[in-house]
Write an enzyme that holds these catalytic residues in place. Structure first.
Site, PDB file in Angstrom:
ATOM      1  N   THR A  79       1.121  -0.772  -0.215  1.00 26.09           N
ATOM      2  CA  THR A  79       0.111  -0.161  -0.008  1.00 26.09           C
ATOM      3  C   THR A  79       1.462   1.306   0.463  1.00 26.09           C
ATOM      4  OG1 THR A  79      -1.873   1.112   0.725  1.00 26.09           O
ATOM      5  CG2 THR A  79      -0.011   0.328   2.459  1.00 26.09           C
ATOM      6  N   GLY A 170      -2.870  -0.237  11.253  1.00 29.24           N
ATOM      7  CA  GLY A 170      -4.162   0.069  11.464  1.00 29.24           C
ATOM      8  C   GLY A 170      -4.443   0.246   9.668  1.00 29.24           C
ATOM      9  N   CYS A 188      -2.641  -2.729  -2.789  1.00 26.83           N
ATOM     10  CA  CYS A 188      -3.144  -4.414  -1.892  1.00 26.83           C
ATOM     11  C   CYS A 188      -3.499  -5.596  -2.928  1.00 26.83           C
ATOM     12  CB  CYS A 188      -4.481  -4.090  -1.730  1.00 26.83           C
ATOM     13  SG  CYS A 188      -4.890  -2.830  -0.484  1.00 26.83           S
TER      14      CYS A 188
END
Length: 275
Positions: A79, A170, A188
């Site tokens: 990411t 997170g 992703c």
């Protein structure tokens, strides 16, 4: 109780050190569940399940663009983090939380609640968002008149790590992120669904919020979803001071024996209480 800090822009290496420090304090029980909110300079992160092939840019191009790359221990693939993106690192003790069935909250339940908080965060600004089965994260375009891969747009990525019951890493929520930087990767590992940002999705009559404003709203939504009171902490130094105070004056100060004076007041003989 959830305590949260808005830290502004933080270098990725520094954020890793801060997470480790806060996780150690949470494991020791000297701070509450803590939500760190911040943004990063341009960086790519590779999770445990990442394929290097999903980084489309060469090392030379990344260097030219000032983008660093880190291999980390969260779940998920590759990411991007960068300016205009709200990054949240919840340092929570899962053992302090319950699921809807009254049992201990597990990592998957925790991720689903994070998704719910971010879906509600979108709603604060008039943006409809939701989930896609089998794909972790938060998506826009699910309610368009002609849904499909081209319509489903990812606004938030999620990947966590859990060690001894304490969460780290997170979410990354695009607010005013330069989405061209996502062209450096297959976000992703997904190739058929684009990314989006809050400032592209808000209705025309909604003022585009600042990153700090979104951070405070995100903390509020975490409080709602986890059914916890939320308290803003102004700095890491304040958090450390709270931890030091609890270390020096532990909350669990119940005596192992009832004081003699109490027995005497009730006319009872002195006796110990089973611990």
């Amino acid at each position: 109780m959830i305590e949260y800090l808005y830290l502004g822009r933080v270098a990725y290496d520094d954020a890793l050190r801060i997470q480790a420090e806060v996780a150690a304090l949470r494991l020791a029980g000297v701070i509450e569940n803590t939500l760190l909110l911040l943004e990063h300079p341009p960086v790519l992160t590779l999770g445990r399940n990442a394929s290097r092939a999903n980084v489309l840019a060469s090392d030379e191009l990344l260097s030219q663009r000032g983008v660093t790359l880190h291999e980390i221990n969260r779940g998920g693939d590759v990411t991007y983090h960068g300016p205009g993106q709200l990054v949240g690192y919840p340092i929570f003790d899962l053992r302090s939380l319950q699921n809807s069935r009254g049992g201990r909250l597990g990592p998957v339940d925790f991720v689903r609640l994070m998704e719910e908080a971010l879906i509600r965060l979108c709603g604060v600004y008039g943006v409809r968002a939701g989930r896609i089965a089998g794909l972790t994260g938060v998506w826009c375009g699910l309610h368009d008149s002609q849904p499909g891969p081209a319509r489903e747009r990812k606004i938030a990525a999620i990947g966590i790590h859990v060690s001894r019951g304490i969460t780290s890493h997170g979410f990354a929520f695009n607010v005013s992120t330069d989405l061209r930087d996502f062209q450096l990767i297959n976000p992703c590992g997904i190739t058929d669904k684009p990314v989006t940002s809050l400032n592209l999705e808000v209705p025309p009559d909604v003022t585009i919020p600042s990153l700090e404003n979104v951070a405070h709203q995100a903390a509020s939504q975490f409080g709602h979803v986890f059914a916890q009171q939320v308290l803003a902490i102004d700095s890491l130094d304040t958090l450390r001071a709270h931890a030091e105070a609890r270390e020096n004056f532990p909350a669990n100060d119940t005596p192992l024996q009832t004081p003699t004076e109490v027995h005497r007041l009730h006319g009872e003989p002195d006796r110990p209480i089973d611990a």
